[in-house]
Design a protein around this motif. Structure first.
Motif, PDB file in Angstrom:
ATOM      1  N   ARG A   1       0.831  -1.209   0.000  1.00  0.00           N
ATOM      2  CA  ARG A   1       0.000   0.000   0.000  1.00  0.00           C
ATOM      3  C   ARG A   1       0.861   1.252   0.000  1.00  0.00           C
ATOM      4  O   ARG A   1       0.483   2.272  -0.558  1.00  0.00           O
ATOM      5  N   ARG A   2       2.027   1.177   0.631  1.00  0.00           N
ATOM      6  CA  ARG A   2       2.915   2.330   0.639  1.00  0.00           C
ATOM      7  C   ARG A   2       3.551   2.541  -0.735  1.00  0.00           C
ATOM      8  O   ARG A   2       3.847   3.663  -1.120  1.00  0.00           O
TER       9      ARG A   2
ATOM     10  N   SER B   1       1.511   3.964  -5.034  1.00  0.00           N
ATOM     11  CA  SER B   1       1.598   5.218  -5.798  1.00  0.00           C
ATOM     12  C   SER B   1       2.908   5.300  -6.575  1.00  0.00           C
ATOM     13  O   SER B   1       2.928   5.810  -7.699  1.00  0.00           O
TER      14      SER B   1
ATOM     15  N   TYR C   1       2.527   3.049  -9.566  1.00  0.00           N
ATOM     16  CA  TYR C   1       1.636   3.687 -10.540  1.00  0.00           C
ATOM     17  C   TYR C   1       2.370   4.778 -11.305  1.00  0.00           C
ATOM     18  O   TYR C   1       2.235   4.892 -12.524  1.00  0.00           O
ATOM     19  N   LEU C   2       3.153   5.569 -10.605  1.00  0.00           N
ATOM     20  CA  LEU C   2       3.916   6.630 -11.258  1.00  0.00           C
ATOM     21  C   LEU C   2       4.917   6.045 -12.244  1.00  0.00           C
ATOM     22  O   LEU C   2       5.031   6.515 -13.375  1.00  0.00           O
TER      23      LEU C   2
ATOM     24  N   ARG D   1      -3.918   0.781 -13.770  1.00  0.00           N
ATOM     25  CA  ARG D   1      -4.668   1.230 -12.593  1.00  0.00           C
ATOM     26  C   ARG D   1      -5.489   0.086 -11.998  1.00  0.00           C
ATOM     27  O   ARG D   1      -5.539  -0.086 -10.780  1.00  0.00           O
TER      28      ARG D   1
ATOM     29  N   GLU E   1      -4.948  -1.290  -8.250  1.00  0.00           N
ATOM     30  CA  GLU E   1      -6.080  -1.235  -7.324  1.00  0.00           C
ATOM     31  C   GLU E   1      -6.461  -2.626  -6.836  1.00  0.00           C
ATOM     32  O   GLU E   1      -6.819  -2.795  -5.668  1.00  0.00           O
TER      33      GLU E   1
END
Length: 151
Positions: free
Chosen positions: A62-63, A66, A69-70, A125, A129
């Protein structure tokens, strides 16, 4: 004329720290604000400690979601630029040998490459997710199991 000065609100009958301490004394700091526990509290443990946790009690997915994704967006962007300009240049090159083939290559590049890049972003995505949701389910299941054992 009436007096338009506002009246101050009434003061509480006891300080906030005292009121909060009466409800949960172990979870309140000296300001009277409840202390956050759980995942927010685990952030202070440090990323490297969680990374080398060989018992896998702390999830880092979870950390890192992002950041993944980037990186994925950057990879899709680089792929889009390479495919788009490669297709346009290839189409211009093909114009010398076959006019219809070159035009169709340019037109198909302008239409297909953005659609494929958009689909790639949607799939990226969706996958991230899905992994984050799976980790959240695992964390919530662990929390439920701990609460069940304590009861």
């Amino acid at each position: 004329m009436t007096d338009s000065t506002p009246t101050p609100p009434p003061l509480p009958d006891r300080p906030a720290a005292e009121a909060a301490a009466a409800s949960a004394p172990e979870a309140v700091d000296d300001t009277g604000v409840p202390r956050l526990v759980g995942e927010v509290d685990d952030i202070g443990r440090g990323f490297l400690a969680a990374l080398f946790d060989i018992s896998f009690t702390t999830f880092i997915t979870r950390r890192l979601a992002s950041a993944f994704y980037l990186v994925g967006l950057i990879a899709v962007g680089i792929g889009f630029i390479a495919a788009f300009f490669g297709g346009i240049i290839g189409g211009i090159r093909a114009l010398w040998w076959n006019l219809g083939g070159g035009i169709s290559l340019i037109v198909s590049t302008v239409i297909v490459v953005p659609i494929l890049a958009f689909i790639a972003v949607v799939v990226l995505r969706f996958v991230i997710e899905s992994v984050v949701a799976l980790i959240a389910i695992a964390e919530n299941t662990e929390r439920t199991a701990q609460n069940t054992r304590e009861s």
